[in-house]
Write a protein that holds these residues in place. Sequence first.
Motif, PDB file in Angstrom:
ATOM      1  N   VAL A 105      32.807  30.089  -9.861  1.00 34.01           N
ATOM      2  CA  VAL A 105      32.071  28.832 -10.001  1.00 34.01           C
ATOM      3  C   VAL A 105      31.490  28.737 -11.404  1.00 34.01           C
ATOM      4  CG1 VAL A 105      29.889  29.807  -9.182  1.00 34.01           C
ATOM      5  CG2 VAL A 105      30.333  27.354  -8.876  1.00 34.01           C
ATOM      6  N   PHE A 106      31.291  27.530 -11.907  1.00 33.01           N
ATOM      7  CA  PHE A 106      30.510  27.326 -13.130  1.00 33.01           C
ATOM      8  C   PHE A 106      29.766  25.997 -13.034  1.00 33.01           C
ATOM      9  CE2 PHE A 106      34.762  25.662 -14.256  1.00 33.01           C
ATOM     10  CZ  PHE A 106      34.450  24.402 -14.758  1.00 33.01           C
ATOM     11  N   HIS A 107      28.626  25.929 -13.737  1.00 30.75           N
ATOM     12  CA  HIS A 107      27.777  24.732 -13.697  1.00 30.75           C
ATOM     13  C   HIS A 107      27.036  24.631 -15.023  1.00 30.75           C
ATOM     14  CE1 HIS A 107      24.431  22.276 -11.497  1.00 30.75           C
ATOM     15  NE2 HIS A 107      25.205  21.523 -12.256  1.00 30.75           N
ATOM     16  N   GLU A 108      27.429  23.681 -15.861  1.00 31.12           N
ATOM     17  CA  GLU A 108      26.820  23.493 -17.178  1.00 31.12           C
ATOM     18  C   GLU A 108      26.330  22.060 -17.338  1.00 31.12           C
ATOM     19  OE1 GLU A 108      29.534  26.707 -19.677  1.00 31.12           O
ATOM     20  OE2 GLU A 108      29.961  24.569 -19.868  1.00 31.12           O
ATOM     21  N   GLY A 109      25.401  21.861 -18.255  1.00 30.39           N
ATOM     22  CA  GLY A 109      24.890  20.526 -18.537  1.00 30.39           C
ATOM     23  C   GLY A 109      25.134  20.128 -19.984  1.00 30.39           C
ATOM     24  N   ILE A 110      25.564  18.884 -20.205  1.00 31.00           N
ATOM     25  CA  ILE A 110      25.817  18.378 -21.559  1.00 31.00           C
ATOM     26  C   ILE A 110      24.979  17.116 -21.750  1.00 31.00           C
ATOM     27  CG2 ILE A 110      27.563  17.570 -23.179  1.00 31.00           C
ATOM     28  CD1 ILE A 110      29.652  19.029 -21.432  1.00 31.00           C
ATOM     29  N   ASP A 111      23.925  17.228 -22.573  1.00 34.98           N
ATOM     30  CA  ASP A 111      23.015  16.111 -22.832  1.00 34.98           C
ATOM     31  C   ASP A 111      23.451  15.414 -24.114  1.00 34.98           C
ATOM     32  OD1 ASP A 111      20.751  14.521 -23.699  1.00 34.98           O
ATOM     33  OD2 ASP A 111      19.556  15.641 -22.236  1.00 34.98           O
ATOM     34  N   ARG A 112      23.632  14.096 -24.043  1.00 31.96           N
ATOM     35  CA  ARG A 112      24.102  13.341 -25.201  1.00 31.96           C
ATOM     36  C   ARG A 112      23.125  13.415 -26.377  1.00 31.96           C
ATOM     37  NH1 ARG A 112      25.360  10.345 -20.653  1.00 31.96           N
ATOM     38  NH2 ARG A 112      27.595   9.976 -20.347  1.00 31.96           N
ATOM     39  N   GLY A 271      32.564  23.407 -11.823  1.00 34.35           N
ATOM     40  CA  GLY A 271      33.853  23.879 -11.347  1.00 34.35           C
ATOM     41  C   GLY A 271      33.662  24.926 -10.270  1.00 34.35           C
ATOM     42  N   ALA A 272      34.602  24.983  -9.338  1.00 35.97           N
ATOM     43  CA  ALA A 272      34.550  25.978  -8.277  1.00 35.97           C
ATOM     44  C   ALA A 272      35.952  26.198  -7.740  1.00 35.97           C
ATOM     45  CB  ALA A 272      33.618  25.528  -7.150  1.00 35.97           C
ATOM     46  N   GLY A 273      36.196  27.425  -7.306  1.00 38.57           N
ATOM     47  CA  GLY A 273      37.506  27.732  -6.753  1.00 38.57           C
ATOM     48  C   GLY A 273      37.501  29.045  -6.012  1.00 38.57           C
ATOM     49  N   LYS A 274      38.631  29.335  -5.410  1.00 36.63           N
ATOM     50  CA  LYS A 274      38.834  30.579  -4.692  1.00 36.63           C
ATOM     51  C   LYS A 274      40.027  31.285  -5.307  1.00 36.63           C
ATOM     52  CE  LYS A 274      37.284  28.418  -0.361  1.00 36.63           C
ATOM     53  NZ  LYS A 274      36.371  29.290   0.323  1.00 36.63           N
ATOM     54  N   ALA A 275      40.098  32.601  -5.141  1.00 38.91           N
ATOM     55  CA  ALA A 275      41.179  33.352  -5.762  1.00 38.91           C
ATOM     56  C   ALA A 275      41.491  34.595  -4.943  1.00 38.91           C
ATOM     57  CB  ALA A 275      40.806  33.725  -7.201  1.00 38.91           C
ATOM     58  N   GLY A 276      42.540  35.283  -5.326  1.00 33.22           N
ATOM     59  CA  GLY A 276      42.905  36.504  -4.622  1.00 33.22           C
ATOM     60  C   GLY A 276      44.156  37.129  -5.197  1.00 33.22           C
ATOM     61  N   GLU A 277      44.536  38.255  -4.635  1.00 31.47           N
ATOM     62  CA  GLU A 277      45.723  38.989  -5.037  1.00 31.47           C
ATOM     63  C   GLU A 277      46.498  39.398  -3.787  1.00 31.47           C
ATOM     64  OE1 GLU A 277      42.662  38.986  -7.929  1.00 31.47           O
ATOM     65  OE2 GLU A 277      42.576  40.108  -6.035  1.00 31.47           O
ATOM     66  N   PHE A 278      47.815  39.617  -3.953  1.00 28.28           N
ATOM     67  CA  PHE A 278      48.633  39.989  -2.802  1.00 28.28           C
ATOM     68  C   PHE A 278      49.805  40.851  -3.251  1.00 28.28           C
ATOM     69  CE2 PHE A 278      52.314  39.209  -0.029  1.00 28.28           C
ATOM     70  CZ  PHE A 278      51.793  39.632   1.190  1.00 28.28           C
ATOM     71  N   ILE A 279      50.153  41.829  -2.397  1.00 27.75           N
ATOM     72  CA  ILE A 279      51.356  42.630  -2.605  1.00 27.75           C
ATOM     73  C   ILE A 279      51.949  42.940  -1.246  1.00 27.75           C
ATOM     74  CG2 ILE A 279      50.073  44.818  -2.620  1.00 27.75           C
ATOM     75  CD1 ILE A 279      52.098  45.885  -4.659  1.00 27.75           C
ATOM     76  N   LEU A 280      53.248  42.907  -1.140  1.00 26.12           N
ATOM     77  CA  LEU A 280      53.891  43.281   0.102  1.00 26.12           C
ATOM     78  C   LEU A 280      53.637  44.764   0.377  1.00 26.12           C
ATOM     79  CD1 LEU A 280      57.336  41.491  -0.252  1.00 26.12           C
ATOM     80  CD2 LEU A 280      55.633  41.026   1.510  1.00 26.12           C
TER      81      LEU A 280
END
Length: 298
Positions: A105-112, A271-280
Amino acid sequence: MAGENNNQAVRSYQKQFKELLQAVYQKQAYFSEFFGGGVEALDGVTHNKTAFSIKTSDIPVVIGTEYNKDENVGFGTGTGNSTRFGERQEIIYTDTDVPYTWEWVFHEGIDRHTVNNDFAATIADRSELQAQAKVQMFDNKGGLFISETADQSIELVEITNETVLKLFNDLSNAYVNMEAVGTKMAWVKPELYNAIVDHPITTTAKHSGANIDENGILRFKGFQIKEVPETKFQEGELAYTSITGVGKQFTGINTARTVESEDFDGVAFQGAGKAGEFILPANKKAVIKVVEGESGES
């Protein structure tokens, strides 16, 4: 253009962020070869636990040793109830769901009034920097995944010409005996990397892949060698070896957006997301790690 989000409450950057992640990953991820050269990224995913499904079969290929020519197999008294090909193996594929295992996740602020930069350019800059930061997270998680996946460990008590040569001879034997198919690769700490580059067998006279002037080497005893920072390994580990492309790393982007803020004259960049890894499971035997051994001296 500056202030492009003024008349829009929410602006989505999911597609652009996905492309940035994949581009940065290919350039900056140390373990990218293990995961097939790139991160599989999906944008606009829903909040679910499963990243994707694959079809797998745990049934090995069976090769008969003999074609049965007995007169009563397939013929004679065996007509209709026997076969000269031996037992028939039924092939069944099963669906395997691959879950997400961690989140980002990320959370930023941009002030004009305070950003002191073109508004659109700032979004582009922050998107690039966030992509780089997330790729570092992917790489760290990837290293941990490789370490935990390794089917066996080989100890290296000290780094000398003799022990390094024996190590890679043992590794080479291991991959030959498991009948592994594909490119063998070793991700190594700088100390071990330098020992390989400086090794007596890495000479131009022997057509080695070493470049002493640039402290670089491409191949050693059949392995592609890649130098990796110490921080990418777990404690007490010196190297990982594997056939390239045996794993998969993935992320689902739930959101990457700017939202007009009520608290200041500008936007929240989120922004936010999920992730992971995999191997047979069958591929885990192709993953070996080298760990520091303890000297027998007291």
